[in-house]
Design an enzyme around this catalytic site. Structure first.
Site, PDB file in Angstrom:
ATOM      1  CG  ASP A  49      -1.535   1.326   1.548  1.00  0.00           C
ATOM      2  OD1 ASP A  49      -1.726   2.142   0.620  1.00  0.00           O
ATOM      3  OD2 ASP A  49      -1.842   1.579   2.735  1.00  0.00           O
ATOM      4  CD  GLU A  95      -2.886   4.943   2.267  1.00  0.00           C
ATOM      5  OE1 GLU A  95      -2.625   6.161   2.199  1.00  0.00           O
ATOM      6  OE2 GLU A  95      -2.468   4.197   3.174  1.00  0.00           O
ATOM      7  CD  GLU A  96      -5.679   8.310  -1.269  1.00  0.00           C
ATOM      8  OE1 GLU A  96      -5.102   9.175  -0.607  1.00  0.00           O
ATOM      9  OE2 GLU A  96      -5.118   7.715  -2.226  1.00  0.00           O
TER      10      GLU A  96
END
Length: 571
Positions: free
Chosen positions: A353, A371-372
């Site tokens: 991540d 990541e989001e």
């Protein structure tokens, strides 16, 4: 909007009077359009988003793209099964906490349910700085010192009753959230999704069925939890293991914005805001798409609650174990390069991540990059925002067993929820899906040229090694690492530098590396070429470290790969 026209509003119980929260910005929003300065062959931000979108858009369009290096299957097939864990009941370490009774997954009885610790007993409140402040805590009080939990339960029960009678409207939902928090919220994105993006049957299904069951998840919080989970604070090794049902209850509380305002609680200065209020506020269209992924998760778990287990773990590398990079004669690890595979699709690996130091980054804001997106399609990862303090340079966070619920298309401003995703990943003996994700944060370089300085190279090497270090002693824990352009894009990292740094860290950790170049064929080819040349010359990790130090004075004259190639040919 709702199952039937809006009726007159009746106030069922006392409203809560709490101070208006002041949201401190704790994480970047992952904006992929920030200015970058890099070598001349680096793609622009828009070109990079286009490459990511091409890779992320359609599986059928990417299957024909060539991979390079060690065969993919040779790395994956070496670790077809998850590592065997010690039985939960045998683990006695104080920093490894189980929110469930000792549980052993039985493949022949996959629907066996993990039970909360001290199952059936009364909720034991632990109002201290070491544990999560829960909505049901006795310390969660209004300005006039009245416990908030009974008031919350009254409003949530009232909303559930309206849902069950098919009378609930968006205004009822808004009133419930506002009254339970004592603050009026902007729910623009939530309204946009429910009122305009959902088809009529989807809207009815959410307002009448899913939302009612989400209310149950909140109301049962102090039953599925008999005590609050511990916080995973900076400088402290620790792990928290819980059931997927417990995670769902926590996330339902986040949906209703029920966790106490962290800006007003001492000790939470370096934590994310776990409530969804910032996801609801007006913003770009990708916020609505992220929210759609989250609501799809609630649809799935309220239809059939998964019976799995998940773990959140903070790992801290002690200074005495820091690598001495100039002295490491370790040869380079196995490498596979792909332009066709996404990190989250590479099974049997440690998936990286590309994290913010505040885990989750801008997932509950405007951010919509790697990541989001991962947290949106695997919403159980959002529990880490509740538990995990900001990461330091020698720390990383593992998210183990989190299930994926959504497929998607696009990247950044083109991101869209696509369809349901059925995650058939096998489980380990704890009942966790064989999915290990490590959150590791890169430096944001306001001045990109500073990343070649020794102190910054050493910091990124330390972070990567901390994250790649096997978490068990047996060879079963040396499964491959799936990564890519970590810290590039919005954080202004140089792709070639980050590729070499991660290769060095994986090599010293003695794990194979799978590098996903996200459609960037030029990077994949050049990385493959320089890797092959380094293998011919038996290049070591120490050699690469010295090359990086020498390159710091010449980064504006050639690319890093070109510089290393020149050094190899002159040696």
């Amino acid at each position: 909007m709702g199952c039937c026209p809006t009726g007159p509003y009746t106030r069922p119980v006392e409203s809560i009077k709490r101070p208006r929260p002041h949201h401190k910005r704790m994480a970047t929003d992952g904006n992929s359009n920030q200015r970058r300065v890099s070598p001349s062959d680096e793609p622009t931000d828009d070109e990079q988003v286009d490459m990511y979108s091409m890779c992320y858009d359609n599986d059928d369009e990417i299957n024909g793209k060539p991979d390079k290096g060690t065969p993919f299957d040779a790395i994956i097939n070496a670790y077809r099964n998850p590592a065997q864990m010690d039985d939960m009941i045998a683990i006695k370490k104080e920093n490894i906490v189980f929110m469930i009774e000792p549980f052993k997954y039985d493949e022949s009885h996959p629907d066996n349910e993990p039970r909360p610790i001290r199952f059936g007993s009364q909720y034991n409140d632990r109002g201290d700085s070491h544990n999560l402040s829960m909505p049901c805590s006795l310390n969660n009080v209004s300005r006039d010192r009245k416990p908030i939990w009974p008031i919350i339960c009254g409003w949530i029960n009232h909303l559930k009753e309206k849902c069950d009678k098919q009378e609930a409207t968006f205004e009822d939902l808004q009133k419930t959230i506002d009254t339970c928090t004592g603050v009026h919220h902007d729910l623009d994105c939530l309204r946009e999704l429910l009122s305009h993006n959902y088809l009529p049957d989807e809207r009815t299904r959410f307002m009448c069925t899913t939302l009612s069951r989400m209310c149950d998840l909140v109301l049962n919080l102090n039953k599925v939890f008999t005590q609050p989970p511990p916080l995973l604070r900076t400088h402290m090794d620790g792990a928290v293991t819980m059931s997927q049902q417990q995670a769902a209850s926590l996330l339902a509380c986040s949906f209703f914005c029920l966790f106490p305002n962290r800006t007003q609680w001492k000790g939470y200065e370096n934590y994310q805001n776990p409530n969804f209020d910032t996801l609801y506020t007006r913003g770009p269209k990708e916020k609505v798409e992220k929210l759609r992924c989250v609501l799809h998760y609630f649809l799935r778990v309220t239809e059939k609650m998964p019976m799995g287990v998940i773990t959140f773990k903070r790992y801290v590398l002690k200074p005495k174990n820091y690598p001495n990079w100039p002295e490491l004669k370790t040869e380079l690890c196995t490498l596979h390069l792909t332009t066709s595979k996404r990190i989250e699709d590479i099974q049997n690996t440690l998936q990286v991540d590309f994290a913010n130091e505040y885990i989750g980054g801008g997932v509950l804001g405007n951010g919509c990059v790697q990541e989001e997106i991962r947290f949106s399609i695997c919403p159980e990862m959002l529990v880490s925002l509740l538990l995990c303090e900001k990461m330091e340079k020698n720390e990383c966070i593992f998210l183990i067993g989190c299930e994926r619920f959504s497929s998607y298309k696009g990247y950044a401003h083109t991101f869209k929820f696509d369809r349901d995703y059925l995650d058939e990943t096998p489980k380990d003996n704890w009942g966790r899906k064989w999915c290990h994700v490590v959150a590791m944060d890169a430096i944001y370089f306001r001045n990109p040229s500073s990343q070649f300085q020794k102190k910054n190279v050493e910091r990124e090497l330390l972070k990567a090694y901390t994250s790649f270090l096997p978490q068990g002693k047996s060879s079963d824990y040396r499964f491959g690492i799936a990564t890519g352009n970590w810290g590039c894009g919005a954080f202004n990292g140089d792709r070639q530098l980050k590729a070499i740094i991660q290769l060095m860290a994986a090599s010293y950790a003695q794990r194979p590396l799978i590098y996903a170049a996200f459609g960037d064929k030029k990077l994949a080819q050049s990385f493959c070429d320089i890797y092959n040349e380094m293998k011919i010359h038996h290049t070591t990790v120490a050699d690469l470290f010295h090359y990086l130090l020498k390159y710091a004075d010449r980064f504006d004259k050639s690319t890093l790969f070109e510089f290393i190639l020149t050094k190899l040919k002159s040696s």
